[in-house]
Motif scaffolding. Structure first.
Motif, short mmCIF file in Angstrom:
data_model
loop_
_atom_site.label_atom_id
_atom_site.label_comp_id
_atom_site.label_asym_id
_atom_site.label_seq_id
_atom_site.Cartn_x
_atom_site.Cartn_y
_atom_site.Cartn_z
N SER A 246 21.52 -9.83 28.99
CA SER A 246 21.67 -11.16 28.42
C SER A 246 22.46 -11.10 27.12
O SER A 246 22.46 -10.07 26.43
CB SER A 246 20.30 -11.81 28.17
N THR A 247 23.12 -12.21 26.80
CA THR A 247 23.94 -12.32 25.61
C THR A 247 23.47 -13.53 24.81
O THR A 247 23.25 -14.59 25.37
CB THR A 247 25.42 -12.52 25.99
N TRP A 248 23.34 -13.33 23.49
CA TRP A 248 22.88 -14.42 22.62
C TRP A 248 23.74 -14.48 21.36
O TRP A 248 24.08 -13.44 20.79
CB TRP A 248 21.44 -14.21 22.17
N VAL A 249 24.05 -15.69 20.93
CA VAL A 249 24.70 -15.91 19.63
C VAL A 249 23.98 -17.06 18.94
O VAL A 249 23.95 -18.19 19.46
CB VAL A 249 26.20 -16.25 19.78
N ALA A 250 23.37 -16.79 17.79
CA ALA A 250 22.71 -17.83 17.02
C ALA A 250 23.74 -18.52 16.12
O ALA A 250 24.52 -17.84 15.43
CB ALA A 250 21.58 -17.24 16.17
N VAL A 251 23.76 -19.84 16.14
CA VAL A 251 24.73 -20.61 15.37
C VAL A 251 24.02 -21.26 14.19
O VAL A 251 23.04 -22.00 14.37
CB VAL A 251 25.38 -21.71 16.24
N TYR A 252 24.51 -20.98 12.97
CA TYR A 252 23.92 -21.53 11.75
C TYR A 252 24.96 -22.37 11.02
O TYR A 252 26.15 -22.01 10.98
CB TYR A 252 23.44 -20.41 10.82
N ASN A 253 24.50 -23.47 10.42
CA ASN A 253 25.42 -24.22 9.56
C ASN A 253 25.52 -23.48 8.22
O ASN A 253 24.78 -22.54 7.95
CB ASN A 253 24.97 -25.67 9.38
N TYR A 254 26.51 -23.90 7.41
CA TYR A 254 26.72 -23.20 6.14
C TYR A 254 27.13 -24.23 5.09
O TYR A 254 27.93 -25.11 5.38
CB TYR A 254 27.82 -22.14 6.30
N PRO A 255 26.55 -24.17 3.92
CA PRO A 255 25.79 -23.05 3.34
C PRO A 255 24.27 -23.12 3.54
O PRO A 255 23.57 -22.23 3.08
CB PRO A 255 26.13 -23.15 1.85
N GLU A 256 23.77 -24.16 4.22
CA GLU A 256 22.32 -24.31 4.33
C GLU A 256 21.67 -23.22 5.17
O GLU A 256 20.49 -22.92 5.02
CB GLU A 256 21.98 -25.68 4.93
N LEU A 257 22.46 -22.63 6.11
CA LEU A 257 21.96 -21.58 7.00
C LEU A 257 20.79 -22.08 7.85
O LEU A 257 19.80 -21.39 8.06
CB LEU A 257 21.56 -20.33 6.20
N LYS A 258 20.93 -23.28 8.35
CA LYS A 258 19.96 -23.86 9.26
C LYS A 258 20.38 -23.57 10.70
O LYS A 258 21.55 -23.76 11.06
CB LYS A 258 19.85 -25.37 9.05
N LEU A 259 19.45 -23.09 11.52
CA LEU A 259 19.76 -22.78 12.91
C LEU A 259 20.07 -24.06 13.67
O LEU A 259 19.28 -25.00 13.67
CB LEU A 259 18.59 -22.06 13.58
N GLU A 260 21.24 -24.10 14.31
CA GLU A 260 21.63 -25.27 15.09
C GLU A 260 21.46 -25.05 16.59
O GLU A 260 21.08 -25.98 17.30
CB GLU A 260 23.09 -25.64 14.80
N LYS A 261 21.73 -23.82 17.05
CA LYS A 261 21.70 -23.59 18.49
C LYS A 261 21.77 -22.09 18.77
O LYS A 261 22.27 -21.32 17.95
CB LYS A 261 22.89 -24.29 19.15
N VAL A 262 21.30 -21.67 19.93
CA VAL A 262 21.52 -20.32 20.43
C VAL A 262 22.39 -20.43 21.69
O VAL A 262 22.01 -21.10 22.66
CB VAL A 262 20.20 -19.61 20.76
N ILE A 263 23.55 -19.80 21.65
CA ILE A 263 24.46 -19.78 22.79
C ILE A 263 24.05 -18.61 23.69
O ILE A 263 23.90 -17.48 23.21
CB ILE A 263 25.92 -19.60 22.33
N LYS A 264 23.90 -18.87 25.00
CA LYS A 264 23.37 -17.84 25.90
C LYS A 264 24.28 -17.63 27.10
O LYS A 264 25.01 -18.53 27.52
CB LYS A 264 21.97 -18.25 26.40
N ASP A 265 24.22 -16.41 27.64
CA ASP A 265 24.96 -16.06 28.85
C ASP A 265 24.27 -14.87 29.50
O ASP A 265 23.45 -14.20 28.86
CB ASP A 265 26.41 -15.73 28.52
N ASN A 266 24.61 -14.59 30.77
CA ASN A 266 24.01 -13.44 31.45
C ASN A 266 25.02 -12.67 32.29
O ASN A 266 24.65 -11.99 33.25
CB ASN A 266 22.82 -13.89 32.33
N ARG A 267 26.32 -12.77 31.89
CA ARG A 267 27.34 -12.03 32.64
C ARG A 267 27.59 -10.64 32.08
O ARG A 267 28.24 -9.81 32.71
CB ARG A 267 28.65 -12.83 32.65
N THR A 268 27.11 -10.39 30.86
CA THR A 268 27.21 -9.06 30.26
C THR A 268 25.97 -8.89 29.37
O THR A 268 25.01 -9.64 29.49
CB THR A 268 28.53 -8.89 29.48
#
Length: 410
Positions: free
Chosen positions: A214-236
């Motif tokens: 599985s692949t994950w990328v956590a997306v944060y806004n800046y400069p607040e560093l608030k979590l907006e979303k986790v991008i997911k995939d399962n091809r690698t």
């Protein structure tokens, strides 16, 4: 984030941070302040590898020829295990304290081109650091035990002062019984994308996982560093690796992620998906399902170890020399993520001990990459052409192994 949480973070920062900055960050000690001309110098960091011996900072006008040595030359740093980053024409040296607080030392060039220290302070040992806007973002990530809070700190690159931060529960982020361990952070547009690996964190098979594909990328806004979303995939598998950047943004604003697909459980590689490149289109927070660059297939079964962006879609890849294994003799290649083509680097050293991986620099025309390559026969700075894949040997570095290359203006 609640205001009370923010105040708690700053209280913690005050507790562990002791500042001793110069009164004028643009006036480094040891010379006349830089006036910002177009002249440049390269900074080459070198380690002797000896226990308790610090890295050296060497400066040179040209890395394409000649030689340089640590003997009677350069600045010796306090402490070993140093990591480096540049922003706002400053060179930051971060001491890895192995669990203890470490120094963050800032350097700049004087008007005479001399490298001089501008500030030095103690901060938490961190596993992730990246340039974001005019700041350095650093992240302390607990890997095992009861601790599950990742602490993020924003350092103003001009003043070398901590100006903010955030805290995030990495067990809650993972949502699978393991913990999310950020591999790196990359500014993408006005946000920060943080790929992470899911790890057991049990103190026995700490970096092992039950989720190798599985692949994950956590997306944060800046400069607040608030979590907006986790991008997911399962091809690698996960992008990057521990202390290894696996996500770049190109000139078009698109992001490309690089996976070695070598996730393990109990020291056995359990990834079943190929080592590959995935894409996140500009302005989106999803993986582009129409794009998948199978590097393992194109390379004849090899896997990505690290990636460095050259420019114009060209990326220098360090590959695992033994197909499917996290070891062996390293090999270099150039991948074109636009055309999805792959070629091995030619004219380079036959045997590579190590390279500068995360600490390379692209040439100003974005056609080539400058990196350090350490071999059994010596250590040299090479330039790799992104279009041809041809390596050109440059300056020889004596007295230790090359650990990073950077460039500043004065």
């Amino acid at each position: 984030m609640k205001k009370s949480s923010t105040l708690a973070i700053f209280a913690a920062l005050i507790a562990f941070t002791s500042f001793s900055c110069s009164s004028d960050s643009d006036s480094p000690d040891g010379g006349t302040p830089s006036v910002g001309t177009d002249k440049t110098k390269y900074i080459v960091t070198v380690t002797t590898g000896a226990s308790g011996v610090a890295d050296y900072l060497l400066t040179t006008d040209d890395v394409t020829k000649g030689s340089i040595t640590t003997q009677g030359n350069g600045l010796e740093q306090d402490g070993s295990y140093r990591f480096y980053i540049t922003n706002q024409n400053k060179f930051f040296s971060l001491l890895y304290g192995q669990g203890n607080p470490g120094a963050v030392t800032t350097y700049a060039l004087t008007a005479e081109g001399k490298l001089a220290k501008t500030s030095n302070f103690q901060a938490e040992t961190v596993q992730v650091f990246a340039a974001v806007n005019k700041e350095i973002l650093t992240i302390k990530v607990p890997r095992s035990g009861a601790a599950a809070i990742a602490s993020m700190y924003r350092i103003d690159a001009t003043s070398s002062l901590i100006v903010g931060g955030a805290q995030h529960d990495i067990k809650k982020l993972a949502k699978n019984g393991e913990r999310a361990h950020y591999t790196w952070a990359t500014q993408v547009g006005d946000k920060v994308y943080m790929p992470y690996m899911s790890i057991k964190g049990d103190g026995v098979d700490t970096f092992g996982t039950n989720y190798p594909d599985s692949t994950w990328v956590a997306v944060y806004n800046y400069p607040e560093l608030k979590l907006e979303k986790v991008i997911k995939d399962n091809r690698t598998s996960y992008l990057g690796d521990y202390f290894t950047n696996g996500l770049i943004q190109d000139e078009n604003g698109d992001a490309y992620g690089f996976s070695s697909a070598v996730a393990t459980s109990n020291s056995v590689i359990t990834s079943t998906k190929p080592s590959a490149v995935v894409k996140i289109k500009k302005g989106t927070t999803e993986f582009d399902q129409s794009y998948f660059f199978n590097i393992e297939e194109k390379s004849g079964g090899h896997k990505i170890s690290s990636s460095s962006y050259i420019g114009k879609g060209k990326v220098l890849l360090q590959m695992y020399g033994n197909a499917g294994k996290n070891n062996g003799v390293a090999k270099l290649a150039v991948a074109d993520v636009y055309a999805q083509t792959f070629k091995w680097v030619t004219n380079g050293p036959a045997v590579i001990k190590s390279t500068t991986t995360n600490y390379n620099i692209a040439t100003e025309d974005n056609n080539s990459l400058i990196l350090g390559i350490n071999t059994p026969d010596g250590n040299w700075i090479y330039t790799i052409n992104g279009a041809t894949g041809v390596a050109t040997k440059g300056m020889k570095v004596e007295g230790g192994e090359i650990t990073a290359i950077a460039k500043l203006k004065y």
